[in-house]
Scaffold this active site. Structure first.
Site, PDB file in Angstrom:
ATOM      1  N   SER A 140     -34.340 -41.161 -24.685  1.00 21.49           N
ATOM      2  CA  SER A 140     -34.831 -39.784 -24.785  1.00 21.49           C
ATOM      3  C   SER A 140     -34.172 -38.937 -23.716  1.00 21.49           C
ATOM      4  O   SER A 140     -33.825 -39.437 -22.634  1.00 21.49           O
ATOM      5  CB  SER A 140     -36.352 -39.735 -24.601  1.00 21.49           C
ATOM      6  N   TYR A 153     -43.717 -42.159 -19.342  1.00 20.65           N
ATOM      7  CA  TYR A 153     -42.800 -42.114 -20.480  1.00 20.65           C
ATOM      8  C   TYR A 153     -41.358 -41.959 -20.009  1.00 20.65           C
ATOM      9  O   TYR A 153     -40.459 -42.693 -20.455  1.00 20.65           O
ATOM     10  CB  TYR A 153     -43.183 -40.950 -21.394  1.00 20.65           C
TER      11      TYR A 153
END
Length: 253
Positions: A140, A153
């Site tokens: 990501s 995350y």
């Protein structure tokens, strides 16, 4: 880079994994899809009815040691050697600093990092023996630098970026193409959980089309989308902490 063989997509039951599986099936590929929930894979099979490709549901929990090895065995016995593996399974749990939880960190590392590690452990000996293959790891743009509400995350995605970089260096001379997927905001059930503005939010089918083209026809290491958002974060990545930290604080308040 079109690598002969079947395509294995993890996290294929929803979101980007589902859309990519359908794109490959529409192109006539042999696709094995893995997800925890059998019903989501059945939905993919139903959506693929009439497409020229063949879909094989291979449900499993990739956070459990040994599952990936069993799945890869089953796929290669029924669909042939895996030419391209898209390690897309993972999840997102946004969490503010005042709610910081070690359990959340452990959960995301298990779902996002260890699931990939187990798959790599099962795939690499086979691909190295064949001297060819493509492995795409979905990280990501949040892994570039620290962002608010993403301590857990972002850490998991930063680990994947580092892992993919390391493997690319070692494996490329041996015929294995390691690709790094760094999406920004793509409209999926995971991003539907977010209660904050998501700049340049991208439709999942458009993202899947971009990813498909890069996997089939590109050869570069990093695949990013949407590009405008990626360019912004790439610029921020270059800033010293004295500029980066207060700037991002102001941008996200």
């Amino acid at each position: 880079m079109n690598v002969a063989g079947s395509v294995w997509i993890t996290g294929a039951g929803s979101g980007l994994g589902r859309a990519l599986a359908l794109r490959y099936l529409n192109a006539g590929a042999s696709v094995a899809g893995t997800a925890r929930r059998v019903e989501t894979l059945a939905d993919v099979a139903s959506a693929a009815a009439g497409m020229t490709g063949q879909f094989k549901a291979q449900p499993g929990d990739l956070t459990k040691a040994g599952q990936a090895e069993t799945l890869v065995d089953a796929i290669e016995q029924t669909a042939g050697p895996i030419g391209c593996a898209v390690l897309n399974a993972g999840t997102h749990i946004p969490e503010a600093a005042d709610k910081f939880s070690a359990a959340t960190v452990a959960s995301l590392l298990e779902s996002n990092v260890m699931s990939v590690a187990y798959c790599l452990e099962a795939l690499l000996p086979r691909m190295l023996a064949r001297g060819r293959g493509q492995i795409a790891i979905n990280a990501s743009l949040a892994g570039y630098r620290g962002l608010p509400r993403a301590a857990a995350y972002g850490a998991s995605k930063a680990a994947l970026i580092n892992m993919a970089e390391s493997l690319r260096i070692e494996l490329e001379p041996r015929g294995i193409a390691v690709r790094l997927i760094n999406p920004g905001f793509v409209r999926t059930p995971l991003t539907d959980r977010n209660n904050f503005p998501m700049p340049f939010l991208m439709d999942v089918e458009k993202a899947a089309e971009r990813l498909y083209r890069e996997l089939e026809h590109g050869s570069g290491f990093e695949i990013v989308f949407p590009r405008r958002f990626a360019y912004i974060l790439k610029f921020l990545r270059l800033l010293p902490y004295a500029l980066y930290l207060p700037l991002v604080r102001r941008m996200t308040q």
